[in-house]
Design an enzyme around this catalytic site. Structure first.
Site, PDB file in Angstrom:
ATOM      1  N   LYS A  78       6.762  -1.241  34.810  1.00 30.30           N
ATOM      2  CA  LYS A  78       5.676  -2.086  35.320  1.00 30.30           C
ATOM      3  C   LYS A  78       4.341  -1.487  34.899  1.00 30.30           C
ATOM      4  CE  LYS A  78       4.136  -4.117  39.751  1.00 30.30           C
ATOM      5  NZ  LYS A  78       4.338  -4.125  41.216  1.00 30.30           N
ATOM      6  N   SER A 153       4.866  -8.813  43.096  1.00 35.20           N
ATOM      7  CA  SER A 153       4.065  -8.660  41.900  1.00 35.20           C
ATOM      8  C   SER A 153       4.833  -8.112  40.694  1.00 35.20           C
ATOM      9  CB  SER A 153       2.882  -7.730  42.202  1.00 35.20           C
ATOM     10  OG  SER A 153       3.343  -6.432  42.541  1.00 35.20           O
ATOM     11  N   SER A 177       7.054  -6.342  46.606  1.00 36.74           N
ATOM     12  CA  SER A 177       6.914  -6.609  45.173  1.00 36.74           C
ATOM     13  C   SER A 177       8.079  -6.204  44.281  1.00 36.74           C
ATOM     14  CB  SER A 177       5.650  -5.940  44.649  1.00 36.74           C
ATOM     15  OG  SER A 177       4.557  -6.747  44.943  1.00 36.74           O
TER      16      SER A 177
HETATM   17  N1  GLN Z   1       2.588  -9.941  47.922  1.00 37.78           N
HETATM   18  C1  GLN Z   1       2.150  -8.814  48.667  1.00 37.78           C
HETATM   19  C2  GLN Z   1       0.691  -8.586  48.384  1.00 37.78           C
HETATM   20  O1  GLN Z   1       0.133  -9.333  47.676  1.00 37.78           O
HETATM   21  C3  GLN Z   1       2.956  -7.603  48.321  1.00 37.78           C
HETATM   22  C4  GLN Z   1       2.629  -7.092  46.985  1.00 37.78           C
HETATM   23  C5  GLN Z   1       3.264  -5.774  46.667  1.00 37.78           C
HETATM   24  O2  GLN Z   1       4.292  -5.401  47.241  1.00 37.78           O
HETATM   25  N2  GLN Z   1       2.657  -5.055  45.760  1.00 37.78           N
HETATM   26  O3  GLN Z   1       0.087  -7.666  48.853  1.00 37.78           O
END
Ligand code: GLN
Length: 486
Positions: A78, A153, A177
């Site tokens: 990532k 994400s 995410s």
């Molecule tokens: N969707 C959540 C956020 O926007 C979690 C994102 C994540 O785990 N990085 O914060």
């Protein structure tokens, strides 16, 4: 089956027997990338030449008889994890041109284990989002249905694993995410206990919640990759000193008799998509068939978890992202004065969602609001954790859907932040509590979209999670389903 659709453990066997070489795997993976990447956009950076160079080196090390747990296996990283000399963008314009001078600890560890880094995957900018639509490099599409999002994400990593554009991938999980995109793409994703995996070199979003996790084609691969990345690191003071079990061992025991699994009543509501409710029902029956007892439990503070997360995460983000001011990293937009330069750089460099989080975070931390919001949120966080502590007195594991719906359409939620935030309603509590959870494929919707189930365990019980996930996988054979090349 093409090599690119196989799990790492199988490929390792084929390499060991001399049937294939690391280059053969790369040929297969890059052929698939050639076919589908134009549509999917899983990657921000592809490292083809470097990958073949690494393969030569690994081949030589294998021939010398070195024991390499990931020897010759392609892995995608990532693009929020620092890779030495390789551009690391966080899918943000503000980091354009940032070449880290060092590797993240997890990157160093997978390299040492003989994995071949083949690229950096797409994500929501700074990991803020649930669909990978908040990327400065365009959205990633779901390989099961290109009209749909891959989740986020870590959507690029999930799509790449599912599509055979890599064998293994790493993601990061602050509120879901790793697990939610794994669920949307029909793969396995693990959010380790806070502190099990070093965060050194993971560009910080919300430091008290962030963890790096494996994203893989099946549970055994998840165990294999976790073994390599877990464990104490002097460079991260929050990393834990623990004796690591042999995680692969967990995948050998499939009798679940005596194991108690709870389903929280707060997670099963009218708002669940019917296909998700059905998968939950089926999964419950599978676990019972495997010998476990399944009962209803309660996590009474569930409804407060999401609002609590959306105070704590932005608060930490606003402070972590203060460092992007045009001076030290990536983009610099010239201004008439120093202040102007800061302003211009941050205005042009950050996308809308990141700005929204910075504003919320700055607000809840400001004098006069700190006690009312941030401090209150920290207290509620304790209550959410206490719910899990209570539940784990009664049961060994908790079974929930990973997300309330299967993958949604591109554009469907992007205009409505609250709706988007709700897709993490079942994953966020785990990060607040600092415990571990895995998402595995639990079945398919009528439209043939994968649906994930989440298994939550006590702190540092990754071994147990892998064990019950592996039992489920062996019984249902769902993880072998791939969008291409079946
Ligand atoms: N969707 C959540 C956020 O926007 C979690 C994102 C994540 O785990 N990085 O914060």
């Amino acid at each position: 089956m093409e090599l690119c659709d196989m799990p790492a453990w199988k490929l390792k066997e084929l390499i060991r027997k001399g049937d294939i070489s690391p280059e053969d795997i790369l040929d297969s993976v890059f052929e698939r990338i050639e076919e589908v990447e134009r549509d999917l956009n899983s990657y921000i950076t592809i490292l083809k030449e470097e990958a073949y160079n690494q393969a030569k080196e690994i081949k030589a090390r294998l021939q010398k008889g070195e024991d390499l747990p990931l020897g010759g296996i392609p892995i995608a990283i990532k693009d929020i994890l620092c890779t030495k000399g390789i551009e690391t963008t966080c899918a943000s314009k503000i980091l354009k041109g940032f070449y880290p001078p060092y590797d993240a600890t997890v990157v160093e560890r997978v390299k040492r284990a003989g994995a071949i880094i083949i690229g950096k995957t797409n994500l929501d900018e700074f990991a803020m989002g649930s669909s990978t639509e908040n990327s400065a490099f365009g959205p990633t599409r779901n390989p099961w249905d290109r009209e749909r999002v891959p989740g986020g994400s870590s959507g690029g990593s999930a799509a790449a694993v599912a599509a055979g554009e890599t064998i293994l991938a790493l993601g990061s999980d602050t509120g879901g995410s790793v697990r939610q995109p794994a669920a949307f793409c029909g793969i396995v994703g693990l959010k380790p206990t806070y502190g099990l995996v070093s965060r050194y070199g993971l560009i910080a979003y919300a430091s008290s919640l962030d963890q790096i996790g494996p994203m893989t084609k099946d549970v055994r691969d998840c165990a294999l990759l976790l073994q390599v990345i877990a464990g104490k690191d002097e460079k991260d003071s929050t990393s834990l000193k623990v004796d690591l079990p042999n995680y692969l061992e967990a995948c050998r025991h499939h009798d679940l008799s005596g194991i108690k699994i709870g389903i929280p009543r707060e997670y099963i509501s009218e708002s669940l998509d019917p296909s998700v409710a059905e998968v939950m029902e089926n999964s419950k029956r599978v676990f019972e068939k495997l010998g476990a007892t399944v009962k209803e439990i309660s996590l009474p503070h569930t409804e407060y978890a999401l609002p609590t997360y959306y105070i704590i995460a932005p608060a930490e983000a606003s402070s972590n992202l203060a460092r992007y001011d045009g001076v030290q990293y990536g983009l610099r937009v010239k201004g008439k004065s120093l202040r102007d330069m800061y302003l211009e750089t941050r205005t042009k460099g950050f996308g809308d969602e990141v700005k929204r989080r910075i504003m919320i975070g700055t607000y809840v931390l400001s004098a006069g609001y700190y006690d009312a919001f941030y401090l209150k949120a920290l207290k509620v966080r304790r209550l959410v954790k206490a719910d899990f502590d209570e539940a784990f007195k009664e049961v060994d594991y908790i079974l929930t859907p990973t997300s309330p719906t299967p993958a949604f359409k591109l554009g469907e939620k992007i205009e409505d932040p609250i709706l988007m935030y709700l897709s993490d309603v079942f994953t966020v509590p785990v990060n607040l509590a600092g415990i571990c959870a895995i998402s595995i494929n639990g079945g398919f919707s009528k439209e043939n979209l994968p649906i994930g189930i989440q298994l939550i365990g006590r702190a540092l019980d990754e071994f147990g999670l892998l064990k019950i996930a592996s039992a489920f996988e062996t019984e249902t054979e769902l993880q072998g389903c791939r969008p291409f090349g079946r």
